[in-house]
Design a protein around this motif. Structure first.
Motif, PDB file in Angstrom:
ATOM      1  N   SER A 128     -29.721  17.585  -6.786  1.00 42.82           N
ATOM      2  CA  SER A 128     -30.020  16.302  -6.165  1.00 42.82           C
ATOM      3  C   SER A 128     -30.286  15.230  -7.226  1.00 42.82           C
ATOM      4  CB  SER A 128     -31.222  16.451  -5.234  1.00 42.82           C
ATOM      5  OG  SER A 128     -31.664  15.188  -4.819  1.00 42.82           O
ATOM      6  N   GLN A 132     -28.013  11.821  -8.091  1.00 39.47           N
ATOM      7  CA  GLN A 132     -28.537  10.459  -8.022  1.00 39.47           C
ATOM      8  C   GLN A 132     -28.145   9.644  -9.245  1.00 39.47           C
ATOM      9  OE1 GLN A 132     -32.723  10.161  -6.664  1.00 39.47           O
ATOM     10  NE2 GLN A 132     -32.485  12.279  -6.039  1.00 39.47           N
ATOM     11  N   LEU A 155     -31.174   4.122   3.205  1.00 37.62           N
ATOM     12  CA  LEU A 155     -31.535   5.462   3.698  1.00 37.62           C
ATOM     13  C   LEU A 155     -31.961   6.412   2.574  1.00 37.62           C
ATOM     14  CD1 LEU A 155     -31.598   7.342   6.285  1.00 37.62           C
ATOM     15  CD2 LEU A 155     -29.394   8.176   5.488  1.00 37.62           C
ATOM     16  N   ALA A 156     -31.060   6.614   1.616  1.00 36.10           N
ATOM     17  CA  ALA A 156     -31.347   7.590   0.562  1.00 36.10           C
ATOM     18  C   ALA A 156     -32.503   7.130  -0.324  1.00 36.10           C
ATOM     19  CB  ALA A 156     -30.100   7.853  -0.268  1.00 36.10           C
ATOM     20  N   ARG A 159     -35.650   7.799   1.787  1.00 30.88           N
ATOM     21  CA  ARG A 159     -35.939   9.190   2.099  1.00 30.88           C
ATOM     22  C   ARG A 159     -36.030  10.088   0.873  1.00 30.88           C
ATOM     23  NH1 ARG A 159     -34.297   9.333   7.659  1.00 30.88           N
ATOM     24  NH2 ARG A 159     -35.516   7.599   8.437  1.00 30.88           N
ATOM     25  N   ILE A 160     -35.228   9.783  -0.143  1.00 32.06           N
ATOM     26  CA  ILE A 160     -35.251  10.653  -1.327  1.00 32.06           C
ATOM     27  C   ILE A 160     -36.197  10.096  -2.371  1.00 32.06           C
ATOM     28  CG2 ILE A 160     -33.893  11.679  -3.178  1.00 32.06           C
ATOM     29  CD1 ILE A 160     -31.446  11.487  -1.333  1.00 32.06           C
ATOM     30  N   MET A 208     -28.771   3.867  -5.699  1.00 33.01           N
ATOM     31  CA  MET A 208     -29.482   4.956  -6.354  1.00 33.01           C
ATOM     32  C   MET A 208     -29.555   4.750  -7.868  1.00 33.01           C
ATOM     33  SD  MET A 208     -30.412   6.482  -3.709  1.00 33.01           S
ATOM     34  CE  MET A 208     -31.121   8.094  -4.033  1.00 33.01           C
TER      35      MET A 208
END
Ligand SMILES: Nc1ncnc2c1ncn2[C@@H]1O[C@H](COP(=O)(O)OP(=O)(O)OP(=O)(O)O)[C@@H](O)[C@H]1O
Ligand SMILES: [Mg+2]
Lengths: 312, 225
Positions: A128, A132, A155-156, A159-160, A208
């Protein structure tokens, strides 16, 4: 001035006959100011490359097969920070697979891949975290259909990365503005044109803060008139110093924006060098053949189906 | 003589309290079963779609058994079969367990189909952004596949409500049982069955109407499928 040169390029889609065949519809040089209303005041910082990193991406003897089908046959490649590498080659030559391996979407059978000096193909890496650092944009934009453009971007991050919504949205708005979609933040993907969707997809990947961006034929699914607006975004990104691996059939773009071109065939790198050399004066017979085909510079009768492809 | 004239309205005033109690039990059992069927469908549907070892196979057997046997047999099994091996369940327990298990099996299929219909490229976009397997499921597959599964799962919930009427066979006094008991005393057949039919119609219509609102809200555009 490089910018001026760029503006004057009439981008040509591969689906269209080239000039000189006589049947091509009149193609206006694409005025990019018109195609995309960028916000010129909007400075978007893309992640700058750490100075100490020698190479951004490095492939060493990478082999990849699907069952018996050897798709990458010992690929060695390295990409410097800030470099724009364009990958060309016939269908099935392994271009997409190469990008997918770099992003760890496909496991490799031999060799290794390094990102900023770190081996990412070894066991036990944090997949992960690696992903990114690597943005990828696909031919089919793959935006989440149930989310607005803005939410697709955030979103990412939320959430991440656990970035607070307000902060994420502020950054997303900046990025959307930088790809000329300031007004489209609250639209859903199906309300956007293909070119707009693809620009959202690029912005989503940039959210990201990747150190390198992979583009897999990102303009191939677009109507010819929408190709330019996406290429402009990519060109701007290249100017901002982003390291990019670009699989494309847009040869004009490759010449203008690419620092280096790699020609692949049968899972191998057949030829590589500066765009002017590889695209205008290819040394290898297979490269010449491929480029002739893409340019359709001879009549259709001269072409046969089995002319391209096979490894060796 | 038309129905309106034949209908003795005193039926409602005299038996209203009892009927309302029956209706309350119907709604109670339905609510439990719908919630249960939702969770069973979600978990087992995901396990089936992602071929989670063991869980997926167990779920497949469960779905096959429930879908291929009459629910009446399932109710009898719970109520009369289980006591033979020492498990005695209250009628209320049998009522909600039976429809939950039934709805869960159908919903497993609904969700499995929904999750499997999510194009892999969306999942891949999730992975590429750095989502893991579980978080990709939660952030990508579930919201998209759940929407695809919505219409069919709603039909299952409606069937769950209607199937609660089968609890008549175990004398659990939900709406149907209550009405039939009243009918046995009063012999007001027209009133009994009209009341029953209208009540179920209202429940189901309300469900499908609210669902249409939800569906419209959540609908995915055609090209997203
Ligand atoms: N998931 C997969 N499973 C099996 N074979 C695959 C898979 N993905 C790609 N291949 C095979 O790998 C080979 C290379 O495919 P790849 O998509 O990398 O080519 P490409 O150079 O991107 O071609 P194109 O220009 O058509 O996109 C092809 O023979 C293809 O059939
Ligand atoms: Mg490809």
């Amino acid at each position: 001035m490089r910018y001026a040169t760029f503006m004057a390029i009439p981008f040509r889609s591969t689906t269209e006959p080239p000039e000189g065949t006589g049947h091509a519809p009149e193609r206006q040089p694409l005025d990019l100011r018109e195609a995309v209303s960028f916000d010129p005041t909007c400075e978007v910082s893309v992640a700058t490359t750490p100075v100490e990193a020698g190479t951004m991406v490095r492939l060493e003897g990478v082999r990849k097969s699907f069952g018996d089908n050897l798709v990458l046959d010992g690929v060695d490649l390295s990409v410097d920070p800030g470099e724009v590498l364009v990958i060309i080659g016939p269908s099935g030559s392994g271009k997409s697979t190469l990008l997918r391996c770099v992003n760890l979407l496909e496991p490799i059978q031999a060799g290794r891949i390094l990102l900023e000096g770190e081996e990412i193909t070894r066991k036990g890496v944090n997949v992960s975290a690696i992903r990114q650092r690597i943005g990828i944009v696909f031919q089919q934009f793959n935006l989440f259909p149930q989310l607005t453009a803005l939410d697709n971007l955030t979103l990412a991050a939320r959430r991440i990365r656990k970035i607070p919504r307000r902060e994420a949205e502020a950054r997303a708005h900046e990025l959307l503005a930088s790809v000329g979609l300031k007004e489209k933040a609250h639209q859903h993907p199906h309300q956007l044109s293909g070119g707009q969707q693809q620009r959202v997809a690029i912005a989503r990947a940039l959210m990201m803060e990747p150190h390198v961006m992979l583009f897999d034929e990102v303009t191939s699914a677009l109507d010819p008139e929408l190709v330019g607006e996406v290429l402009v975004v990519m060109r701007n990104l290249a100017r901002d110093g982003m390291t990019m691996l670009i699989v494309t059939h847009e040869m004009q773009f490759a010449k203008e924006v690419g620092d280096r071109v790699v020609f692949m065939d049968g899972g191998r790198i057949v030829e590589e060098g500066p765009p002017r050399d590889v695209l205008d004066n290819p040394k290898e017979e297979r490269t010449q053949q491929f480029l002739r085909r893409t340019q359709l510079s001879h009549t259709l009768e001269e072409l046969t189906i089995d002319e391209e492809g096979g490894s060796e | 003589m038309n129905l309106a004239v034949a209908f003795d309205w005193s039926f409602l005033t005299e038996n209203g309290d009892e009927l309302l109690a029956g209706l309350r039990r119907t709604l109670e059992v339905s609510a439990i079963a719908i919630a249960g069927a939702f969770f069973i469908g979600l978990v087992l549907g995901a396990a089936r779609a992602h071929r989670v070892p063991v869980v997926s196979q167990v779920a497949a057997v469960y779905v096959e058994i429930i879908r291929n046997t009459p629910i009446l047999v399932q109710i009898f099994f719970l109520f009369f079969g289980l006591p033979q091996i020492g498990i005695v369940l209250e009628p209320f327990t049998v009522a909600w367990v039976a429809v939950t298990i039934w709805g869960g099996a159908f919903n497993t299929e609904n969700f499995r189909a929904g999750f499997e219909a999510v194009p892999h490229r969306f999942r891949e976009a999730g992975f590429a952004l750095g989502f893991g397997r579980l978080t990709t499921f939660l952030n990508v597959t579930l919201p998209i596949g759940g929407r695809i599964a919505l219409p069919s799962s709603i039909n299952t919930y409606i069937s769950v409500v209607k199937n609660t009427s089968l609890m008549y066979v175990i004398s659990y006094p939900e709406l149907t049982t209550t009405a039939l008991n009243i009918n046995a005393l009063t012999l007001q057949t027209v009133e009994t069955f009209t009341t029953l039919a209208v009540t179920y119609l209202i429940i189901v219509w309300t469900m499908s109407a609210s669902i249409r609102v939800v569906e419209r809200r959540l609908a995915l555009p055609e090209d997203a499928r």
